[in-house]
Write an enzyme that holds these catalytic residues in place. Structure first.
Site, PDB file in Angstrom:
ATOM      1  N   GLU A  78      55.817  28.785  63.353  1.00  0.00           N
ATOM      2  CA  GLU A  78      55.700  28.678  64.807  1.00  0.00           C
ATOM      3  C   GLU A  78      56.805  27.808  65.406  1.00  0.00           C
ATOM      4  O   GLU A  78      57.012  26.678  65.005  1.00  0.00           O
ATOM      5  CB  GLU A  78      54.332  28.109  65.194  1.00  0.00           C
ATOM      6  CG  GLU A  78      53.157  28.987  64.770  1.00  0.00           C
ATOM      7  CD  GLU A  78      53.137  30.360  65.475  1.00  0.00           C
ATOM      8  OE1 GLU A  78      53.885  30.545  66.459  1.00  0.00           O
ATOM      9  OE2 GLU A  78      52.363  31.232  65.005  1.00  0.00           O
ATOM     10  N   CYS A 141      44.696  26.499  67.580  1.00  0.00           N
ATOM     11  CA  CYS A 141      45.900  26.209  66.788  1.00  0.00           C
ATOM     12  C   CYS A 141      47.026  25.687  67.665  1.00  0.00           C
ATOM     13  O   CYS A 141      47.656  24.673  67.353  1.00  0.00           O
ATOM     14  CB  CYS A 141      46.362  27.451  66.021  1.00  0.00           C
ATOM     15  SG  CYS A 141      45.280  27.808  64.636  1.00  0.00           S
ATOM     16  N   HIS A 165      51.124  29.841  60.729  1.00  0.00           N
ATOM     17  CA  HIS A 165      49.966  30.734  60.749  1.00  0.00           C
ATOM     18  C   HIS A 165      49.998  31.597  59.500  1.00  0.00           C
ATOM     19  O   HIS A 165      51.054  32.113  59.113  1.00  0.00           O
ATOM     20  CB  HIS A 165      49.983  31.632  61.997  1.00  0.00           C
ATOM     21  CG  HIS A 165      49.180  31.099  63.132  1.00  0.00           C
ATOM     22  ND1 HIS A 165      49.715  30.796  64.357  1.00  0.00           N
ATOM     23  CD2 HIS A 165      47.840  30.820  63.222  1.00  0.00           C
ATOM     24  CE1 HIS A 165      48.744  30.350  65.160  1.00  0.00           C
ATOM     25  NE2 HIS A 165      47.602  30.353  64.497  1.00  0.00           N
TER      26      HIS A 165
HETATM   27  N1  PCA Z   1      43.222  29.848  63.806  1.00  0.00           N
HETATM   28  C1  PCA Z   1      42.909  29.736  65.214  1.00  0.00           C
HETATM   29  C2  PCA Z   1      42.191  28.422  65.336  1.00  0.00           C
HETATM   30  C3  PCA Z   1      41.790  28.034  63.959  1.00  0.00           C
HETATM   31  C4  PCA Z   1      42.558  28.909  63.077  1.00  0.00           C
HETATM   32  O1  PCA Z   1      42.597  28.863  61.833  1.00  0.00           O
HETATM   33  C5  PCA Z   1      44.131  29.888  66.118  1.00  0.00           C
HETATM   34  O2  PCA Z   1      45.081  30.602  65.748  1.00  0.00           O
HETATM   35  O3  PCA Z   1      44.143  29.327  67.210  1.00  0.00           O
END
Ligand code: PCA
Length: 200
Positions: A78, A141, A165
């Protein structure tokens, strides 16, 4: 000196039984780094504080935050966190946020200082499909990533930070057709490749 790495994953959310982010961290071992592992509740409230509490009390060289992005076809590095909570899906406290600012005195967005391309290339060379992502979403997140970048910036900390992610784990896609997944072991190994790439 051995580097200290704070690794955070999340609890399951959205009806899933596991969250591959924390499953991968749980099994990650290294004698090269001092690892501080955190399982953060998937809630807007107190998620940021779980990490800033650690940053207050330890000298941390890298914060590697990990979350599940089911449906994505590989690892996402990210680049940006935006100053906005805005989601239809309730968090694990049942909270839904609409057009809500995270930090009233914060900038619209933070961009990582890390050079993401070399990290991506190392992951691809190890066989893990990877993309640089320009949005971590506007759910928990992104909330955590924004809050941690804001804290590091505000306190002028010499701490590197990255949000990653990860896709679904194999066991999560048995009832979903045509959905990309990786094994928890692969995800865990990929996280270690990322840490090595950052300290190379
Ligand atoms: N993914 C979510 C919140 C917790 C997670 O593991 C997100 O992408 O916001």
């Amino acid at each position: 000196m051995m580097k200290t790495v704070c690794l955070s994953g999340f609890t399951p959310f959205g009806g899933e039984k596991i969250n591959p982010s924390y499953e991968a961290i749980k099994i990650l071992e290294s004698d090269q780094y001092h690892l501080l592992k955190l399982c953060i509740p998937t809630t807007f409230e107190n998620s940021i504080e779980s990490i800033t509490h650690i940053l207050k009390h330890h000298k941390v060289d890298l914060v590697l935050m990990v979350g599940q992005a089911g449906g994505r076809q590989g690892i996402s590095l990210e680049r940006f966190a935006v100053n906005l909570d805005d989601n239809e899906l309730a968090d694990n406290d049942g909270v839904i946020k609409h057009e809500s600012i995270i930090e009233i005195d914060g900038p619209t967005a933070y961009q990582t200082d890390l050079d993401l391309k070399p990290i991506m290339l190392d992951l691809m060379q190890n066989g893990y499909p990877t993309k640089v992502s320009n949005t971590a979403g506007t759910y928990v997140c992104n909330h955590l990533m924004y809050g941690v970048y804001h804290y590091i910036h505000k306190h002028h900390l010499d701490t590197k930070a990255l949000f990653v992610h990860v896709p679904y784990a194999h066991e999560q896609v048995k009832d979903k057709s045509d959905t990309f997944s990786m094994s928890v072991e692969e995800i865990s190994n990929a996280l270690l490749v990322i840490i090595d790439a950052i300290f190379k």
